[in-house]
Design an enzyme around this catalytic site. Structure first.
Site, PDB file in Angstrom:
ATOM      1  N   ARG A   1      53.413  47.985  31.134  1.00  0.00           N
ATOM      2  CA  ARG A   1      54.519  47.517  31.978  1.00  0.00           C
ATOM      3  C   ARG A   1      55.158  48.674  32.728  1.00  0.00           C
ATOM      4  O   ARG A   1      55.393  48.603  33.940  1.00  0.00           O
ATOM      5  CB  ARG A   1      55.559  46.821  31.099  1.00  0.00           C
ATOM      6  CG  ARG A   1      56.812  46.382  31.839  1.00  0.00           C
ATOM      7  CD  ARG A   1      57.912  46.048  30.850  1.00  0.00           C
ATOM      8  NE  ARG A   1      58.243  47.219  30.041  1.00  0.00           N
ATOM      9  CZ  ARG A   1      58.979  47.168  28.930  1.00  0.00           C
ATOM     10  NH1 ARG A   1      59.426  46.014  28.490  1.00  0.00           N
ATOM     11  NH2 ARG A   1      59.253  48.267  28.256  1.00  0.00           N
TER      12      ARG A   1
ATOM     13  N   TYR B   1      54.055  33.827  22.801  1.00  0.00           N
ATOM     14  CA  TYR B   1      54.535  34.822  23.763  1.00  0.00           C
ATOM     15  C   TYR B   1      53.959  34.495  25.141  1.00  0.00           C
ATOM     16  O   TYR B   1      52.773  34.199  25.276  1.00  0.00           O
ATOM     17  CB  TYR B   1      54.074  36.221  23.364  1.00  0.00           C
ATOM     18  CG  TYR B   1      55.067  37.003  22.546  1.00  0.00           C
ATOM     19  CD1 TYR B   1      55.930  37.911  23.135  1.00  0.00           C
ATOM     20  CD2 TYR B   1      55.136  36.829  21.164  1.00  0.00           C
ATOM     21  CE1 TYR B   1      56.835  38.641  22.389  1.00  0.00           C
ATOM     22  CE2 TYR B   1      56.041  37.553  20.401  1.00  0.00           C
ATOM     23  CZ  TYR B   1      56.884  38.461  21.023  1.00  0.00           C
ATOM     24  OH  TYR B   1      57.784  39.173  20.275  1.00  0.00           O
TER      25      TYR B   1
END
Length: 305
Positions: A140, A203
Site C-alpha cells: 500500500r 476482508y
C-alpha cells in the site's frame, strides 16, 4: 493484576494450499473445514481469484525446474479439475500440533479438497499466502508513490450471507467508482480469514488510481462508506474486530438501539463524569462535551433524536 496463559510450542508447523475451481466451491470447502472441530487446522484462509492472482504476480521469477512444475500443475488442473485462470481460488492452511495430529489433519484436508473438486497446490503456495498478509501494508505504501490509494476493511458474515455480501460489496464499489468518472479501473478483492461455526471474517481490499483526482482521500473514503453500507444491507456486520472508532461511528444508529446506547452513555457518565478518557469513539463520537461539567447525558442527530 494479569493472568498469563502459557501454551506449549507446537511440535510441528506445516503449510498447505488447495486450489478450487471457483469462489462458491471455495466457500463450501472452508465451511465444511470449519466443522472439523478438534481436527480443524490452526488456520485456514480463502483468497478470491483476484487476490490469488495478485499473490502469484508478486512471486519471484521461478527457476527453470519450477517453471516446468507450474506448467505441469496447470495442465493437470485444467484436465482434471476444469480450472480456469479467471475463476480459480486458493485456500491457504496452517497445521500445528504433534506430528501425528498434523498427519491426520492433512489427510482429512486432502480428502475434503477432493470432495469439492480441489487440488493440493503444496506448502510453498500456502506459506506464500500467509506471507502476503504481512506484505500488503508495505505494498500500500509503495503504491502511493504511483498515485494508487489502497486500504482494507473487514466484517463478520453468517455463512448463509457470505457469497451475497462479497458479490454485492464488490459490485457497489465498481458502481461508485464508475459514477464518479474516476480514472482507470479499481482493484477489488476479498479474503476470508477466520472461520467460526456461525460464519466467517471477510476482508475487502480496494485500490484506486488517484492521479488527477481532487481530494482523493475524501473520494476514497466516500466509496468505502458506500461499501460498508452495502455490507450492512446484505447481512454483514459493521466490524469483526477493528471496532467502530470514528470512521464507522455514523453507522451506530443502524446497529444499536436507543436503549443500548443510552445505557453505555449512563455508565460512561457515572465512571468518567469529566470525560477524562474522552476519545469520542463509537457511540460517544457525537455526544456534546461541556468543559465545566463533563459529558452531558444527551444524544445527537446521528441517532435521529
Amino acid at each position: 493484576s494479569a493472568v498469563i496463559k502459557i501454551w506449549p510450542i507446537a511440535e510441528t508447523k506445516q503449510f498447505e494450499s488447495v486450489l478450487l475451481p471457483n469462489f462458491d466451491a471455495g466457500i463450501k470447502f472452508i465451511k465444511e473445514l470449519s466443522k472439523m472441530r478438534s481436527m480443524k487446522p490452526a488456520s485456514a484462509r480463502l483468497l478470491d481469484n483476484d487476490q490469488f492472482r495478485l499473490g502469484q504476480a508478486l512471486k519471484e521469477a521461478p527457476s527453470k525446474l519450477e517453471s516446468l512444475r507450474q506448467v505441469a500443475s496447470k495442465s493437470l488442473g485444467d484436465y482434471f479439475g476444469n480450472f480456469n485462470g479467471k475463476s480459480v481460488v486458493c485456500a491457504t492452511i496452517t497445521f500445528e500440533g504433534s506430528c501425528s495430529e498434523v498427519k491426520l489433519q492433512r489427510k482429512n484436508v486432502q480428502k475434503l479438497a477432493v470432495n469439492h473438486g480441489g487440488l493440493l497446490a503444496g506448502p510453498k503456495v500456502g506459506k506464500a499466502g500467509y506471507d502476503l498478509t504481512f506484505a500488503i501494508a508495505y505494498l500500500r505504501d509503495f503504491a502511493m508513490n504511483y498515485a494508487i490509494l489502497g486500504e482494507s476493511f473487514e466484517t463478520f458474515v453468517p455463512w448463509s450471507k457470505l457469497t451475497q455480501v462479497v458479490m454485492a460489496t464488490k459490485k457497489r464499489i465498481y458502481e461508485e467508482h464508475k459514477n464518479r468518472s474516476l480514472p482507470g479501473k479499481p482493484f477489488v478483492c476479498s479474503r476470508i480469514t477466520q472461520l467460526y461455526d456461525e460464519g466467517a471474517c471477510v476482508y475487502f481490499y480496494f485500490c484506486m488510481n488517484s492521479d488527477g483526482v481532487l481530494e482523493p482521500s475524501n473520494v476514497y473514503g466516500e466509496i468505502e462508506l458506500c461499501a460498508r453500507q452495502e455490507i450492512l444491507n446484505n447481512g454483514g456486520s459493521l466490524s469483526h474486530h477493528h471496532g467502530l472508532g470514528k470512521l464507522r461511528s455514523q453507522f451506530v444508529s443502524q446497529i444499536f438501539n436507543d436503549g443500548y446506547v443510552n445505557s453505555l452513555i449512563a455508565i460512561k457518565k457515572a465512571m468518567d463524569p469529566m470525560n477524562t478518557f474522552g476519545a469520542r469513539n463509537g457511540v460517544f463520537s457525537n455526544i456534546p462535551i461541556n468543559s465545566s461539567t463533563g459529558m452531558e447525558h444527551q444524544r445527537k442527530s446521528h441517532l435521529g433524536k
